[in-house]
Design a protein around this motif. Structure first.
Motif, PDB file in Angstrom:
ATOM      1  N   GLU A   1       0.820  -1.210   0.000  1.00 33.57           N
ATOM      2  CA  GLU A   1       0.000   0.000   0.000  1.00 33.57           C
ATOM      3  C   GLU A   1       0.860   1.269   0.000  1.00 33.57           C
ATOM      4  O   GLU A   1       2.071   1.223   0.212  1.00 33.57           O
ATOM      5  N   TYR A   2       0.209   2.379  -0.215  1.00 42.01           N
ATOM      6  CA  TYR A   2       0.887   3.686  -0.206  1.00 42.01           C
ATOM      7  C   TYR A   2       1.574   3.913   1.132  1.00 42.01           C
ATOM      8  O   TYR A   2       2.732   4.340   1.189  1.00 42.01           O
ATOM      9  N   PHE A   3       0.858   3.633   2.203  1.00 37.91           N
ATOM     10  CA  PHE A   3       1.457   3.564   3.538  1.00 37.91           C
ATOM     11  C   PHE A   3       1.338   2.108   4.005  1.00 37.91           C
ATOM     12  O   PHE A   3       0.278   1.685   4.491  1.00 37.91           O
ATOM     13  N   PRO A   4       2.371   1.308   3.810  1.00 40.09           N
ATOM     14  CA  PRO A   4       2.269  -0.138   4.091  1.00 40.09           C
ATOM     15  C   PRO A   4       1.929  -0.444   5.543  1.00 40.09           C
ATOM     16  O   PRO A   4       2.303   0.288   6.471  1.00 40.09           O
ATOM     17  N   ARG A   5       1.194  -1.548   5.718  1.00 43.51           N
ATOM     18  CA  ARG A   5       0.926  -2.079   7.051  1.00 43.51           C
ATOM     19  C   ARG A   5       1.802  -3.314   7.285  1.00 43.51           C
ATOM     20  O   ARG A   5       2.248  -3.960   6.333  1.00 43.51           O
ATOM     21  N   ILE A   6       2.029  -3.653   8.558  1.00 44.39           N
ATOM     22  CA  ILE A   6       2.819  -4.828   8.932  1.00 44.39           C
ATOM     23  C   ILE A   6       2.000  -5.638   9.923  1.00 44.39           C
ATOM     24  O   ILE A   6       1.642  -5.140  10.993  1.00 44.39           O
ATOM     25  N   GLN A  34       2.884  12.675   9.664  1.00 40.72           N
ATOM     26  CA  GLN A  34       4.163  12.012   9.400  1.00 40.72           C
ATOM     27  C   GLN A  34       4.341  11.989   7.895  1.00 40.72           C
ATOM     28  O   GLN A  34       3.449  11.565   7.165  1.00 40.72           O
ATOM     29  N   SER A  35       5.502  12.440   7.423  1.00 40.79           N
ATOM     30  CA  SER A  35       5.706  12.547   5.984  1.00 40.79           C
ATOM     31  C   SER A  35       5.806  11.171   5.339  1.00 40.79           C
ATOM     32  O   SER A  35       6.163  10.180   5.991  1.00 40.79           O
ATOM     33  N   TYR A  36       5.517  11.156   4.043  1.00 35.01           N
ATOM     34  CA  TYR A  36       5.603   9.907   3.279  1.00 35.01           C
ATOM     35  C   TYR A  36       7.033   9.376   3.302  1.00 35.01           C
ATOM     36  O   TYR A  36       7.254   8.166   3.467  1.00 35.01           O
ATOM     37  N   GLU A  37       8.016  10.260   3.147  1.00 32.14           N
ATOM     38  CA  GLU A  37       9.417   9.846   3.116  1.00 32.14           C
ATOM     39  C   GLU A  37       9.842   9.228   4.443  1.00 32.14           C
ATOM     40  O   GLU A  37      10.543   8.200   4.478  1.00 32.14           O
ATOM     41  N   ASP A  38       9.429   9.846   5.558  1.00 29.16           N
ATOM     42  CA  ASP A  38       9.805   9.325   6.874  1.00 29.16           C
ATOM     43  C   ASP A  38       9.150   7.957   7.125  1.00 29.16           C
ATOM     44  O   ASP A  38       9.781   7.035   7.654  1.00 29.16           O
ATOM     45  N   TYR A  39       7.889   7.832   6.705  1.00 26.70           N
ATOM     46  CA  TYR A  39       7.180   6.556   6.892  1.00 26.70           C
ATOM     47  C   TYR A  39       7.865   5.443   6.091  1.00 26.70           C
ATOM     48  O   TYR A  39       8.088   4.331   6.588  1.00 26.70           O
ATOM     49  N   GLN A  40       8.224   5.744   4.829  1.00 25.11           N
ATOM     50  CA  GLN A  40       8.867   4.738   3.985  1.00 25.11           C
ATOM     51  C   GLN A  40      10.253   4.371   4.502  1.00 25.11           C
ATOM     52  O   GLN A  40      10.671   3.207   4.398  1.00 25.11           O
ATOM     53  N   ASN A  84      11.062   4.253   7.646  1.00 27.43           N
ATOM     54  CA  ASN A  84      10.791   3.331   8.752  1.00 27.43           C
ATOM     55  C   ASN A  84      10.448   1.930   8.244  1.00 27.43           C
ATOM     56  O   ASN A  84      10.908   0.920   8.793  1.00 27.43           O
ATOM     57  N   ILE A  85       9.636   1.870   7.191  1.00 26.44           N
ATOM     58  CA  ILE A  85       9.252   0.569   6.625  1.00 26.44           C
ATOM     59  C   ILE A  85      10.484  -0.137   6.057  1.00 26.44           C
ATOM     60  O   ILE A  85      10.636  -1.364   6.200  1.00 26.44           O
ATOM     61  N   LEU A  86      11.378   0.616   5.442  1.00 25.74           N
ATOM     62  CA  LEU A  86      12.605   0.025   4.887  1.00 25.74           C
ATOM     63  C   LEU A  86      13.449  -0.607   5.990  1.00 25.74           C
ATOM     64  O   LEU A  86      13.972  -1.720   5.856  1.00 25.74           O
ATOM     65  N   GLN A  87      13.569   0.112   7.121  1.00 23.42           N
ATOM     66  CA  GLN A  87      14.334  -0.441   8.253  1.00 23.42           C
ATOM     67  C   GLN A  87      13.617  -1.651   8.856  1.00 23.42           C
ATOM     68  O   GLN A  87      14.264  -2.627   9.265  1.00 23.42           O
ATOM     69  N   ALA A  88      12.286  -1.619   8.901  1.00 21.49           N
ATOM     70  CA  ALA A  88      11.525  -2.764   9.421  1.00 21.49           C
ATOM     71  C   ALA A  88      11.750  -3.994   8.541  1.00 21.49           C
ATOM     72  O   ALA A  88      11.892  -5.117   9.046  1.00 21.49           O
ATOM     73  N   ARG A  89      11.818  -3.790   7.230  1.00 19.37           N
ATOM     74  CA  ARG A  89      12.088  -4.910   6.320  1.00 19.37           C
ATOM     75  C   ARG A  89      13.452  -5.530   6.602  1.00 19.37           C
ATOM     76  O   ARG A  89      13.616  -6.757   6.558  1.00 19.37           O
ATOM     77  N   GLU A  90      14.443  -4.678   6.887  1.00 17.62           N
ATOM     78  CA  GLU A  90      15.785  -5.190   7.180  1.00 17.62           C
ATOM     79  C   GLU A  90      15.778  -6.022   8.465  1.00 17.62           C
ATOM     80  O   GLU A  90      16.456  -7.047   8.554  1.00 17.62           O
ATOM     81  N   ILE A  91      15.008  -5.587   9.451  1.00 14.42           N
ATOM     82  CA  ILE A  91      14.894  -6.353  10.702  1.00 14.42           C
ATOM     83  C   ILE A  91      14.243  -7.707  10.415  1.00 14.42           C
ATOM     84  O   ILE A  91      14.676  -8.742  10.926  1.00 14.42           O
ATOM     85  N   LEU A  92      13.197  -7.714   9.584  1.00 14.23           N
ATOM     86  CA  LEU A  92      12.522  -8.961   9.244  1.00 14.23           C
ATOM     87  C   LEU A  92      13.443  -9.907   8.465  1.00 14.23           C
ATOM     88  O   LEU A  92      13.307 -11.127   8.541  1.00 14.23           O
TER      89      LEU A  92
END
Length: 616
Positions: A116-121, A193-199, A201-209
């Motif tokens: 999604e535009y703002f992904p969920r986990i 929260q800006s789109y860039e900041d949210y993305q 965070n999601i990028l770092q969450a993917r690395e943790i996963l």
């Protein structure tokens, strides 16, 4: 099929085998209806397939397979690795009758990061790759929740399910929910929260996963230092909070040196019917994947064959590109650019042991689950285990145990308890009054009871037990052996339960001369045997107490001449105790037993009282 038809079939098959190339590939066996019944792989097709038709093949299941083959096809490939991959894909496609059956645990949950535009986990058991990227599955649910918890703590991904678009955010279409007010979401839907900041965070969450937690830590540290240099201390403090939280999570999840990176670990745990292959993936010293698959054996496949199949299946499933694989034994397979290691010491051996422990735990959990659905399965397993431990000719369905009870030889009794299918069979319990032994002689009492028990079973042609367990050590075993083997000429196995100096059962003995059987005192089987011992103690002691109480209660009335058991029981039922009978007046006694007997009882007790007074 007639003999001529079978010979014609074999001649046809051997003709195909003779033409097979000495190259790697996959082969397929077909039945009479041209259905694939077996898929295999080989370094050399000709050598491998011809081995099925050797006269010295001694595996029964392999002979059955060969008897069903009516045609053979094959596919030549360039490498053994390609042969493994082809075999794996064909087995999954056709599910042949004589190949191992993969029980792959598809119901385990995974973690999804949506597109999604703002992904969920979130966690899910439904895999649809159109929705997003999936990480897992997680066989250890606690590990999955730990990862989700750290991601939610660090990055606060949105949890609402409403579809959010760029245009909707720009036009103010959405409103923040409760999560924003309790600081579990940063409000990207309203541009808080800006789109860039949210993305980011999601990028770092993917690395943790993915397990790349140390890389995320390095990035956070660099960001924290950069913000400090720019005097943006509040933002640097927030990054520091994330860094400390993630560092604490990594320190808990790291199991080996962080120098071990991008390594696969495989172990196999198997029995006669099933094999369990555990897979661990290690990245930066942390395990970011743990999974176990289960294979149901069909034709006595070896551990090496199944391990090869499991390695290909799991690496394909989790898209692993690791160039190093840790295994418990040498594997006769070559994968391009991959090195197989069988460690003996160090951190890699620790990982191997951890994988083996996970495989064994999975096997135990599956066994317990099956036994809950079918309790008889557990009983059969325990009987088989005891049979193997003692080397018995058959499963010990009926087990009997004896115990004596007396106080200085008085009121001597014995008891026999019977367990059938590892459970008490109370209707078969027996009580014995000791008849031939005078004084406290446990060995003589045991000898009498065992002889009475089994001579009667022989006389009545009742089934004999599969195992006798002596409630004691070598002495009790020898006494039972003398009766069973020397006197009655029976062949019944005899075991013993010996106690330590604290009177606690700690050893299982078997054989003559008796030897200690290796059995852990905290095992299920040992608990069953001690339950048998406790049950015979309880039954013998209860019987002994009943006999003593009956003698103590009735002895006074039994001494009265002219008073029989029927009168005695009527008195006890009416007045409940000898004391109340002795204190009752003549009218009360007359109402219970009649005038003549009432006079006898009354005179007895009052004369006794008079005699006691005179003695004083």
């Amino acid at each position: 099929m007639t003999k001529e038809e079978n010979e014609k079939r074999l001649a046809y098959l051997k003709g195909i085998v003779a033409r097979l190339p000495e190259k790697p590939g996959s082969y397929q066996f077909y039945d009479e209806e041209h259905t694939i019944i077996y898929v295999g792989k080989a370094k050399s097709l000709k050598s491998r397939v011809s081995s099925y038709f050797h006269t010295e093949v001694d595996r029964f299941k392999t002979k059955v397979l060969v008897s069903k083959i009516h045609d053979i096809s094959y596919t030549v490939v360039n490498t053994e690795e390609d042969a493994l991959l082809l075999e794996n894909s064909l087995i999954k496609k056709y599910n042949p009758r004589y190949n191992v059956l993969l029980k792959d645990g598809k119901t385990y949950p995974s973690i999804c990061v949506t597109n999604e535009y703002f992904p969920r986990i979130f966690k899910t058991r439904t895999i649809n790759k159109k929705w997003g990227t999936y990480y897992g599955p997680y066989s250890h649910i606690g590990s999955m929740y730990a990862v989700l918890e750290i991601i939610n703590e660090l990055y606060h991904p949105r949890t609402c399910r409403q579809p959010i678009t760029k245009e909707g955010v720009a036009t103010g279409k959405y409103k923040v929910c409760l999560d924003y007010h309790i600081k579990k979401c940063l409000g990207p839907c309203m541009g808080k929260q800006s789109y860039e900041d949210y993305q980011k965070n999601i990028l770092q969450a993917r690395e943790i996963l993915k397990g790349n937690t140390r890389q995320v830590l390095r990035d956070l540290k660099e960001e924290m230092l950069q913000l400090s240099e720019e005097l943006r201390f509040e933002e640097a403090e927030e990054v520091k909070r994330k860094y400390l939280a993630l560092d604490g999570f990594v320190s808990k999840s790291e199991v080996v040196s962080h120098t071990i990176n991008n390594v696969d670990v495989f172990t196999i745990t198997s029995d006669e019917k099933t094999a369990y292959i555990n897979y661990l993936h290690v990245s930066n010293g942390s395990i970011n994947q743990s999974f176990t698959i289960e294979y149901k054996k069909k034709i006595n496949e070896s551990d090496e064959e199944l391990l090869q199949l499991g390695i290909i299946e799991l690496r394909e499933r989790f898209n692993s590109k690791s160039k190093e694989i840790i295994v418990p034994q040498e594997v006769d397979v070559e994968l391009e650019g991959v090195k197989f290691i069988v460690p003996k010491l160090g951190d890699k051996k620790t990982l191997l042991d951890l994988s083996a422990m996970n495989g064994k735990q999975y096997k135990f959990d599956r066994l317990k689950q099956a036994e809950k659905l079918n309790p008889e399965q557990k009983q059969v397993r325990l009987m088989k285990e005891l049979q193997e431990k003692l080397g018995l000719p058959k499963m010990p369905y009926q087990i009997e145990c004896f115990d004596n009870s007396n106080i200085s030889g008085t009121d001597a009794v014995a008891a026999c308890v019977v367990f059938k299918s590892m459970k008490p069979s109370k209707r078969d319990y027996k009580k014995y009054n000791i008849k031939t032994v005078v004084g406290p002689d446990d060995y003589a009492s045991m000898k009498e009871v065992v002889h009475r028990r089994y001579s009667r079973l022989i006389e009545e042609e009742e089934p004999l037990p599969d195992l006798i367990v002596a409630d004691g050590g070598k002495g009790q075993m020898e006494v039972i052996r003398e009766v069973i083997q020397d006197e009655l000429n029976l062949d019944i196995p005899i075991a013993g339960l010996a106690k330590d100096n604290r009177h606690r059962t700690n050893e299982l003995l078997y054989g003559f001369p008796p030897r200690v059987i290796g059995l852990k005192t905290d095992s299920e089987l040992f608990h069953i045997l001690t339950q048998l011992q406790d049950e015979v103690h309880r039954f013998a002691i209860t019987f002994h107490r009943e006999k003593r109480s009956k003698r103590a209660l009735q002895s006074e009335l039994d001494n009265i001449k002219g008073i029989g058991p029927k009168t005695r029981d009527g008195l006890l039922n009416g007045l409940k105790s000898v004391k109340r009978i002795s204190e009752a007046n003549l009218d009360t006694l007359t109402d219970l037993v009649g005038a003549a007997k009432a006079q006898i009882i009354y005179d007895y007790f009052h004369e006794e009282k008079g005699q006691v007074t005179e003695d004083k």
